[in-house]
Scaffold this active site. Structure first.
Site, PDB file in Angstrom:
ATOM      1  N   SER A 158       0.812  -1.220   0.000  1.00 55.00           N
ATOM      2  CA  SER A 158       0.000   0.000   0.000  1.00 55.00           C
ATOM      3  C   SER A 158       0.845   1.270   0.000  1.00 55.00           C
ATOM      4  O   SER A 158       0.315   2.367  -0.140  1.00 55.00           O
ATOM      5  CB  SER A 158      -0.958   0.010   1.198  1.00 55.00           C
ATOM      6  OG  SER A 158      -0.237   0.191   2.391  1.00 55.00           O
TER       7      SER A 158
ATOM      8  N   LYS B 148       0.340   4.354   6.892  1.00 59.23           N
ATOM      9  CA  LYS B 148      -0.218   5.205   5.834  1.00 59.23           C
ATOM     10  C   LYS B 148       0.300   6.628   5.995  1.00 59.23           C
ATOM     11  O   LYS B 148       0.825   6.985   7.054  1.00 59.23           O
ATOM     12  CB  LYS B 148      -1.756   5.239   5.917  1.00 59.23           C
ATOM     13  CG  LYS B 148      -2.456   3.887   5.706  1.00 59.23           C
ATOM     14  CD  LYS B 148      -2.424   3.436   4.260  1.00 59.23           C
ATOM     15  CE  LYS B 148      -3.100   2.070   4.088  1.00 59.23           C
ATOM     16  NZ  LYS B 148      -2.378   0.976   4.787  1.00 59.23           N
TER      17      LYS B 148
END
Lengths: 200, 200
Positions: free
Chosen positions: A118, A155
DNA sequence: TCTAATACTGTATATAATTACAGTTATGAA
DNA sequence: TTCATAACTGTAATTATATACAGTATTAGA
């Protein structure tokens, strides 16, 4: 650390700092001087206690023969586990790697082994170790380690406000994660301050 | 190192290894024992020479008071320079960063600061520091530092034979580089064994 | 060729350092 | 209460260590 008393922790930290700053461990006298002990035996007693508790190794008959034990040195490497509980719990620690002061600009509290893709667009790949600082205030734009309802994720922090936190994956095939901290349990475990990759 | 004699280099390396392995520096006796000196003064003389030459610092009246000087510790970081000459020439060294034995599986001879985006698909970004080992044999599939006619580049080694070497950028907008080692001057400076990125 | 530096031996000594032994006081657990 | 542990003081002795001084032989540079 292994249930050291407050005083023992002070002594231990002094020894550790001396090794780091001077390049060699302190003597009993130097420890005593630092803490105001009137007898070098006070330091001796403490060192013995620290050895008993497994955080120091002491070479007999050797001047300055003090070393940090394997357990007390090194920075833990944790996997990206989904389970609850503290991220640095013993069962999460895969291994420890030596501390390397001075390489990264910020202190490293632990390394996190990355799973998934990701974050590949900012060059964070599966199995990379990202260096995490737990004390830095989390800031928009930084890469953070967040725990959302017991799920840990890495993230970019894109927005933070009272009722909306946006976490952005750095991979265009994933979509942003929006969290309402009032509804979901959100904890920031730290900020990514570095990356370590071992080609082997 | 600063023009040490062969013997001085041996002593220096022993001191360095002892610090690394034991956690504290050796005494004159320990040095003498190691090298078979019958007098501790032989070690003393060597230490003084090493101090004079600036590679060691010695604290007077202090047991084991030997430290590696700033110059002799640390791993050099070099920029990706196009100029000729040895890659580790002094003028190329941007800074040095502390040695961190045990973090990477292979030894690190220097760090190279990456320029450009030719390797982004394997997560090597501009300004990353890649850790280079100079001694490992270069192998197809590994990321190598190659010098082609005085130009230094980082690429994946895709093919190596007597009259054709293929270097592959890890970015689909670049094309492979084909070199005939008989026509062009090709030197492998080392193999990439790790990566270090500082987020700051 | 002269001289300084290198690479040691050999002796000696002051002091740095470890470490044992004998106490004291305070605290928390059994 | 009693006992172990923690956190020291105080003394002392052995040994570990640094380091000076006086040499010798070899080598490298001016």
């Amino acid at each position: 650390m292994n249930n050291l008393t407050k005083r023992q922790a002070e002594i231990f930290n002094f020894v550790k700092d001396e090794i780091e700053n001077n390049g060699y461990p302190p003597t009993r006298s130097e420890i005593s001087k630092m803490f105001g002990f009137k007898s070098p035996n006070a330091a001796e007693d403490h060192l013995k206690a620290l050895q008993r508790k497994g955080v120091l190794d002491i070479a007999a008959g050797t001047s300055r023969g003090i070393t940090l034990s394997a357990e007390s040195t090194g920075i833990p490497v944790v996997g990206l586990v989904s389970a609850g509980g503290p991220i640095l719990a013993e069962q999460n620690i895969e291994k420890t790697i030596p501390n390397n002061p001075g390489i990264l600009a910020h202190g490293v509290d632990f390394y996190l082994k990355v799973k998934g893709d990701s974050m590949i667009e900012v060059g964070i790949f599966e199995n990379d170790l990202i260096a995490i600082n737990q004390k830095m205030p989390v800031k928009v734009g930084n890469i953070v380690v967040a725990r959302i309802n017991d799920e840990v994720t890495v993230k970019t922090l894109n927005k933070i406000s009272d009722n909306l936190v946006v976490l952005k994956p750095e991979n265009s095939s994933y979509s942003e994660i929006e969290i309402n901290p009032k509804k979901d349990n959100l904890v920031f475990e730290g900020t990514c301050v570095g990356l370590l990759r071992d080609f082997s």
